[in-house]
Design a protein around this motif. Structure first.
Motif, short mmCIF file in Angstrom:
data_model
loop_
_atom_site.label_atom_id
_atom_site.label_comp_id
_atom_site.label_asym_id
_atom_site.label_seq_id
_atom_site.Cartn_x
_atom_site.Cartn_y
_atom_site.Cartn_z
N LEU A 201 0.86 -1.18 0.00
CA LEU A 201 0.00 0.00 0.00
C LEU A 201 0.90 1.23 0.00
O LEU A 201 1.85 1.32 0.79
N ILE A 202 0.59 2.21 -0.88
CA ILE A 202 1.35 3.45 -0.93
C ILE A 202 0.39 4.63 -0.89
O ILE A 202 -0.55 4.70 -1.69
N TRP A 237 -1.95 5.11 11.61
CA TRP A 237 -3.17 4.55 11.04
C TRP A 237 -2.89 3.26 10.28
O TRP A 237 -3.64 2.29 10.37
N MET A 238 -1.79 3.25 9.51
CA MET A 238 -1.45 2.05 8.74
C MET A 238 -1.04 0.90 9.65
O MET A 238 -1.42 -0.26 9.40
N LYS A 239 -0.31 1.21 10.70
CA LYS A 239 0.07 0.15 11.66
C LYS A 239 -1.16 -0.40 12.36
O LYS A 239 -1.25 -1.62 12.60
N ALA A 240 -2.11 0.48 12.68
CA ALA A 240 -3.36 0.03 13.31
C ALA A 240 -4.15 -0.87 12.37
O ALA A 240 -4.88 -1.75 12.83
N ALA A 241 -3.98 -0.67 11.06
CA ALA A 241 -4.65 -1.50 10.06
C ALA A 241 -3.86 -2.77 9.77
O ALA A 241 -4.21 -3.52 8.85
N GLN A 242 -2.77 -3.01 10.53
CA GLN A 242 -1.94 -4.22 10.52
C GLN A 242 -0.93 -4.28 9.38
O GLN A 242 -0.41 -5.35 9.06
N PHE A 243 -0.65 -3.13 8.75
CA PHE A 243 0.44 -3.10 7.77
C PHE A 243 1.78 -3.11 8.49
O PHE A 243 1.91 -2.58 9.60
N GLU A 244 2.77 -3.74 7.85
CA GLU A 244 4.11 -3.83 8.42
C GLU A 244 5.10 -3.05 7.53
O GLU A 244 4.75 -2.64 6.43
N ASN A 245 6.31 -2.88 8.05
CA ASN A 245 7.36 -2.15 7.34
C ASN A 245 6.87 -0.76 6.89
O ASN A 245 7.15 -0.31 5.78
N SER A 259 4.51 4.10 2.86
CA SER A 259 4.41 2.76 2.28
C SER A 259 4.31 1.71 3.39
O SER A 259 4.89 1.87 4.47
N GLY A 260 3.54 0.66 3.12
CA GLY A 260 3.43 -0.45 4.05
C GLY A 260 3.14 -1.74 3.30
O GLY A 260 2.71 -1.71 2.14
N VAL A 261 3.38 -2.88 3.97
CA VAL A 261 3.22 -4.19 3.35
C VAL A 261 2.22 -5.02 4.15
O VAL A 261 2.23 -4.99 5.37
N ASN A 262 1.39 -5.76 3.43
CA ASN A 262 0.46 -6.70 4.06
C ASN A 262 1.16 -8.05 4.18
O ASN A 262 1.41 -8.71 3.18
N ARG A 263 1.45 -8.44 5.39
CA ARG A 263 2.11 -9.72 5.63
C ARG A 263 1.14 -10.83 5.96
O ARG A 263 1.51 -12.00 6.01
N VAL A 264 -0.12 -10.49 6.21
CA VAL A 264 -1.09 -11.48 6.67
C VAL A 264 -2.34 -11.43 5.81
O VAL A 264 -2.84 -10.35 5.49
#
Length: 270
Positions: A201-202, A237-245, A259-264
């Motif tokens: 996600l960007i 907000w992105m960390k709360a939505a469970q994005f990593e990095n 930027s964030g990554v969906n690991r799950v």
């Protein structure tokens, strides 16, 4: 023969718009049947949320549910993305860490970033989604002029009704500052649902740290939610939505790319 002041102002305004938009686009805007063209994209059963339909974005009555907003949007965005809008948008492209095959651009507006995504990843399926059918009319015109195939959807960024875990990349440019923070967080949760494990996600938007001290700028652009956006944190907000990095890069004078990554996979959450 006398010319009243309103006539002079209208002539000056038209000259400025012609200069900033360009002859080809202005000719299109002047001849397009906005009702019939917007009906090509409009979902008749879509209910516009109060946070959207009740606001006059950029000082335009009716906000993005007025074709004037679509006509002037690119001018406003250019002024709000110093020193160079194209270079600012290219930073979104530079943040992509893979070769996506399916891309969703949320709150695509007039399609500037969507078009750039398709041009950089021509083999990918690219979808642009926006809540304003008038914006989609302009976006589709741009895509036709560029001879690229992009699918345009009319819908809510927080409730897209698109298939779970079906995108390698989801982007949103200049969207979150135009929604209340609770809606921004719902949008990010929807992004998490839509992105495949390992997908990205960007978010390209205003620099929250700088906007906190630039109330004058928010007043100039007449943005109803920018002040509360600036007080928050896209990272959080992105960390709360469970994005990593999750990481944010500050670009230009008043912009940032996060930027964030969906690991799950969402369906595997406990």
């Amino acid at each position: 023969m006398s010319i009243n002041q309103n006539s002079i102002r209208q002539l000056v305004l038209k000259f400025i718009i012609r200069l900033l938009i360009g002859e080809d686009k202005l000719r299109f805007y002047e001849t397009v049947d906005w009702q019939s063209q917007s009906d090509r994209f409009r979902k008749t059963n879509l209910i516009y949320p109060q946070y959207y339909s009740s606001q006059n974005f950029h000082g335009i009555e009716g906000g993005y549910l007025n074709c004037v907003a679509a006509i002037t949007y690119d001018i406003v965005t250019a002024f709000a993305s110093p020193p160079n809008e194209i270079r600012i948008r290219k930073q979104l492209i530079a943040a992509i860490k893979s070769q996506p095959t399916r891309i969703l651009d949320l709150g695509c507006g007039t399609g500037s970033s969507t078009l750039m995504l398709k041009q950089n990843f021509p083999q990918a399926e690219v979808i642009g989604l926006d809540l304003s059918p008038y914006m989609l009319v302009v976006a589709d015109y741009k895509a036709q002029q560029a001879a690229v195939n992009i699918q345009w959807l009319h819908g809510l960024a927080e409730t897209t009704n698109l298939e779970e875990a079906s995108f390698d990349l989801v982007t949103a440019s200049f969207l979150l500052h135009e929604t209340p923070p609770n809606i921004s967080q719902l949008i990010l949760q929807e992004c998490f649902r839509l992105i495949k494990p390992g997908g990205q996600l960007i978010i390209l938007d205003g620099n929250q740290k700088r906007l906190r001290h630039a109330g004058w700028l928010i007043r100039i652009f007449q943005e109803p939610y920018s002040k509360v956006y600036a007080a928050g944190s896209v990272d959080d907000w992105m960390k709360a939505a469970q994005f990593e990095n999750v990481e944010t890069k500050y670009i230009g004078w008043i912009n940032q790319v996060t930027s964030g990554v969906n690991r799950v996979s969402p369906s595997n959450l406990v």
